[in-house]
Design a protein around this motif. Structure first.
Motif, PDB file in Angstrom:
ATOM      1  N   LYS A  18     105.186  68.552  25.633  1.00  0.00           N
ATOM      2  CA  LYS A  18     105.811  67.469  26.318  1.00  0.00           C
ATOM      3  C   LYS A  18     106.935  67.269  25.205  1.00  0.00           C
ATOM      4  CE  LYS A  18     104.641  63.880  28.676  1.00  0.00           C
ATOM      5  NZ  LYS A  18     103.779  62.868  29.204  1.00  0.00           N
ATOM      6  N   HIS A  19     106.808  67.297  23.991  1.00  0.00           N
ATOM      7  CA  HIS A  19     107.670  67.181  22.880  1.00  0.00           C
ATOM      8  C   HIS A  19     108.547  68.102  22.913  1.00  0.00           C
ATOM      9  CE1 HIS A  19     105.905  63.704  20.912  1.00  0.00           C
ATOM     10  NE2 HIS A  19     104.978  64.162  20.669  1.00  0.00           N
ATOM     11  N   LEU A  20     108.214  69.516  23.088  1.00  0.00           N
ATOM     12  CA  LEU A  20     109.092  70.698  23.173  1.00  0.00           C
ATOM     13  C   LEU A  20     110.093  70.548  24.274  1.00  0.00           C
ATOM     14  CD1 LEU A  20     106.653  73.589  22.323  1.00  0.00           C
ATOM     15  CD2 LEU A  20     108.704  72.614  21.130  1.00  0.00           C
ATOM     16  N   GLY A  21     109.619  69.767  25.259  1.00  0.00           N
ATOM     17  CA  GLY A  21     110.544  69.443  26.489  1.00  0.00           C
ATOM     18  C   GLY A  21     111.496  68.640  26.390  1.00  0.00           C
ATOM     19  N   VAL A  22     111.216  67.468  25.391  1.00  0.00           N
ATOM     20  CA  VAL A  22     112.218  66.750  25.041  1.00  0.00           C
ATOM     21  C   VAL A  22     113.258  67.347  24.090  1.00  0.00           C
ATOM     22  CG1 VAL A  22     112.587  64.506  23.776  1.00  0.00           C
ATOM     23  CG2 VAL A  22     110.693  64.475  25.295  1.00  0.00           C
ATOM     24  N   LEU A  23     112.936  67.895  23.071  1.00  0.00           N
ATOM     25  CA  LEU A  23     113.620  68.824  22.360  1.00  0.00           C
ATOM     26  C   LEU A  23     114.653  69.541  22.861  1.00  0.00           C
ATOM     27  CD1 LEU A  23     111.163  69.124  19.339  1.00  0.00           C
ATOM     28  CD2 LEU A  23     113.001  67.635  19.305  1.00  0.00           C
ATOM     29  N   THR A  24     114.123  70.491  23.808  1.00  0.00           N
ATOM     30  CA  THR A  24     114.842  71.356  24.732  1.00  0.00           C
ATOM     31  C   THR A  24     115.893  70.593  25.647  1.00  0.00           C
ATOM     32  OG1 THR A  24     112.924  73.025  24.756  1.00  0.00           O
ATOM     33  CG2 THR A  24     114.584  73.161  26.571  1.00  0.00           C
ATOM     34  N   ALA A  25     115.315  69.370  26.347  1.00  0.00           N
ATOM     35  CA  ALA A  25     116.314  68.804  26.724  1.00  0.00           C
ATOM     36  C   ALA A  25     117.672  68.345  26.294  1.00  0.00           C
ATOM     37  CB  ALA A  25     115.714  67.564  27.500  1.00  0.00           C
ATOM     38  N   CYS A  26     117.657  68.036  25.205  1.00  0.00           N
ATOM     39  CA  CYS A  26     118.560  67.422  24.374  1.00  0.00           C
ATOM     40  C   CYS A  26     119.283  68.509  23.508  1.00  0.00           C
ATOM     41  CB  CYS A  26     118.348  66.210  23.454  1.00  0.00           C
ATOM     42  SG  CYS A  26     117.234  66.740  22.108  1.00  0.00           S
ATOM     43  N   GLU A  27     118.757  69.885  23.780  1.00  0.00           N
ATOM     44  CA  GLU A  27     119.325  71.152  23.119  1.00  0.00           C
ATOM     45  C   GLU A  27     119.027  71.095  21.667  1.00  0.00           C
ATOM     46  OE1 GLU A  27     123.366  70.581  24.801  1.00  0.00           O
ATOM     47  OE2 GLU A  27     122.744  72.448  26.224  1.00  0.00           O
ATOM     48  N   LEU A  28     118.123  70.443  21.251  1.00  0.00           N
ATOM     49  CA  LEU A  28     117.857  70.626  19.656  1.00  0.00           C
ATOM     50  C   LEU A  28     116.956  71.943  19.510  1.00  0.00           C
ATOM     51  CD1 LEU A  28     117.022  67.164  18.371  1.00  0.00           C
ATOM     52  CD2 LEU A  28     118.649  68.778  17.442  1.00  0.00           C
ATOM     53  N   VAL A  29     116.288  72.485  20.532  1.00  0.00           N
ATOM     54  CA  VAL A  29     115.605  73.737  20.211  1.00  0.00           C
ATOM     55  C   VAL A  29     115.891  74.451  21.414  1.00  0.00           C
ATOM     56  CG1 VAL A  29     113.529  72.523  19.261  1.00  0.00           C
ATOM     57  CG2 VAL A  29     113.427  73.319  21.555  1.00  0.00           C
ATOM     58  N   GLN A  30     115.750  76.003  21.254  1.00  0.00           N
ATOM     59  CA  GLN A  30     115.903  77.050  22.119  1.00  0.00           C
ATOM     60  C   GLN A  30     114.599  77.628  22.407  1.00  0.00           C
ATOM     61  OE1 GLN A  30     119.106  78.795  19.922  1.00  0.00           O
ATOM     62  NE2 GLN A  30     120.543  77.909  21.222  1.00  0.00           N
ATOM     63  N   HIS A  31     114.433  78.506  23.422  1.00  0.00           N
ATOM     64  CA  HIS A  31     113.111  79.201  23.516  1.00  0.00           C
ATOM     65  C   HIS A  31     113.373  80.528  24.271  1.00  0.00           C
ATOM     66  CE1 HIS A  31     112.776  77.947  27.796  1.00  0.00           C
ATOM     67  NE2 HIS A  31     113.344  76.912  27.399  1.00  0.00           N
ATOM     68  N   HIS A  32     112.914  81.303  23.954  1.00  0.00           N
ATOM     69  CA  HIS A  32     113.038  82.691  24.664  1.00  0.00           C
ATOM     70  C   HIS A  32     111.573  83.278  24.903  1.00  0.00           C
ATOM     71  CE1 HIS A  32     112.878  83.887  20.409  1.00  0.00           C
ATOM     72  NE2 HIS A  32     112.142  84.808  20.790  1.00  0.00           N
ATOM     73  N   GLN A  33     111.177  83.895  25.967  1.00  0.00           N
ATOM     74  CA  GLN A  33     109.985  84.252  26.552  1.00  0.00           C
ATOM     75  C   GLN A  33     109.641  85.779  25.963  1.00  0.00           C
ATOM     76  OE1 GLN A  33     108.894  82.890  30.094  1.00  0.00           O
ATOM     77  NE2 GLN A  33     106.826  83.832  30.296  1.00  0.00           N
ATOM     78  N   ARG A  34     108.301  86.260  25.577  1.00  0.00           N
ATOM     79  CA  ARG A  34     108.283  87.490  25.332  1.00  0.00           C
ATOM     80  C   ARG A  34     106.965  87.653  25.686  1.00  0.00           C
ATOM     81  NH1 ARG A  34     110.102  91.116  22.230  1.00  0.00           N
ATOM     82  NH2 ARG A  34     109.021  92.514  21.053  1.00  0.00           N
ATOM     83  N   GLY A  35     106.653  88.528  26.739  1.00  0.00           N
ATOM     84  CA  GLY A  35     105.398  88.382  27.293  1.00  0.00           C
ATOM     85  C   GLY A  35     104.845  87.181  27.999  1.00  0.00           C
ATOM     86  N   ARG A  36     103.675  86.685  27.902  1.00  0.00           N
ATOM     87  CA  ARG A  36     103.431  85.447  28.319  1.00  0.00           C
ATOM     88  C   ARG A  36     103.333  84.273  27.136  1.00  0.00           C
ATOM     89  NH1 ARG A  36      96.855  86.651  28.521  1.00  0.00           N
ATOM     90  NH2 ARG A  36      96.758  87.726  26.406  1.00  0.00           N
ATOM     91  N   GLU A  37     104.060  84.679  26.078  1.00  0.00           N
ATOM     92  CA  GLU A  37     104.287  83.944  25.018  1.00  0.00           C
ATOM     93  C   GLU A  37     105.616  83.301  24.838  1.00  0.00           C
ATOM     94  OE1 GLU A  37     103.128  86.100  21.633  1.00  0.00           O
ATOM     95  OE2 GLU A  37     101.164  85.249  21.552  1.00  0.00           O
ATOM     96  N   ILE A  38     105.704  81.903  24.827  1.00  0.00           N
ATOM     97  CA  ILE A  38     107.345  81.587  24.654  1.00  0.00           C
ATOM     98  C   ILE A  38     107.415  81.032  23.216  1.00  0.00           C
ATOM     99  CG2 ILE A  38     108.865  79.797  25.421  1.00  0.00           C
ATOM    100  CD1 ILE A  38     107.332  79.705  28.206  1.00  0.00           C
ATOM    101  N   TYR A  39     108.485  81.601  22.687  1.00  0.00           N
ATOM    102  CA  TYR A  39     108.730  81.142  21.135  1.00  0.00           C
ATOM    103  C   TYR A  39     110.007  80.163  21.226  1.00  0.00           C
ATOM    104  CZ  TYR A  39     105.914  85.049  19.619  1.00  0.00           C
ATOM    105  OH  TYR A  39     104.937  86.090  19.459  1.00  0.00           O
ATOM    106  N   TYR A  40     109.736  79.144  20.796  1.00  0.00           N
ATOM    107  CA  TYR A  40     110.690  77.905  20.288  1.00  0.00           C
ATOM    108  C   TYR A  40     111.426  78.071  19.110  1.00  0.00           C
ATOM    109  CZ  TYR A  40     109.129  75.811  24.717  1.00  0.00           C
ATOM    110  OH  TYR A  40     108.783  75.571  25.912  1.00  0.00           O
TER     111      TYR A  40
END
Lengths: 104, 104
Positions: free
Chosen positions: A44-66
């Motif tokens: 949920k925290h990562l969701g908040v950080l993503t929503a305000c664009e403070l973090v980005q993420h990219h998927q690699r297989g079933r793992e998601i890197y923030y």
DNA sequence: TAATTATGAAACTAATCGGTTGCAAATGTA
DNA sequence: TACATTTGCAACCGATTAGTTTCATAATTA
């Protein structure tokens, strides 16, 4: 639902996450391992950080890197700019204020 | 009741108050005149800002003047320092990449 | 002295927040 | 295919938050 960087960094756990992923991208599981809370709350925290664009993420297989979006951190720096100018020149003004108060 | 500068600046009204009293001390009434809210709610915001030492106040007759404690703002700047190093470092890396591309 | 002004504090309310539990979807592996 | 792993999402809960209304206190003024 207000989502800005100021609200995002208000939470100490989120600030810790930001510091944690500043240098290298990490998965939610790896991040959660650093805290005494559940993976879901970190998510949920990562969701908040993503929503305000403070973090980005990219998927690699079933793992998601923030990873921290360092450019967004600059907005904080820009907001601070106005006050940085003040504290660099405050000494003169402070002298004047103290002088004025003394005279009254 | 958590009282730190990060939580204090999370609220947009408080950030506006900070900017407003950055240059000169103001009374709660004068501050409240700038917002579409009650004087009492401004008073509560000033209470939060005072609790985390972001603002100081001095009484003059029945008026109380609130002023930004510019030194406390530096704590935000100090927290940003770690990230400033990162974004400067990454820019250096970017410069190197651009330089390499230019030479090719 | 009586009325006015400036202010903080308390009680209350609706909304939001951080966290937990449970579950479903997608990916990897035996 | 069957099972395990990684993850996000929804529902729920207790605590906190921002704001309003009401009231008390202290200082100024008529």
């Amino acid at each position: 639902m207000r989502r800005d960087i100021f609200q995002a960094i208000a939470d100490p756990t989120r600030r810790a996450i930001i510091t944690l992923i500043a240098m290298q991208a990490m998965t939610p599981n790896a991040i959660a391992a650093h805290f005494a809370t559940t993976r879901q709350s970190i998510s949920k925290h990562l969701g908040v950080l993503t929503a305000c664009e403070l973090v980005q993420h990219h998927q690699r297989g079933r793992e998601i890197y923030y990873q921290l979006n360092i450019h967004k951190m600059k907005e904080l720096d820009q907001w601070l700019e106005q006050f940085r100018q003040i504290w660099e020149h405050r000494f003169n003004e402070l002298d004047q204020i103290l002088e004025t108060l003394k005279q009254q």
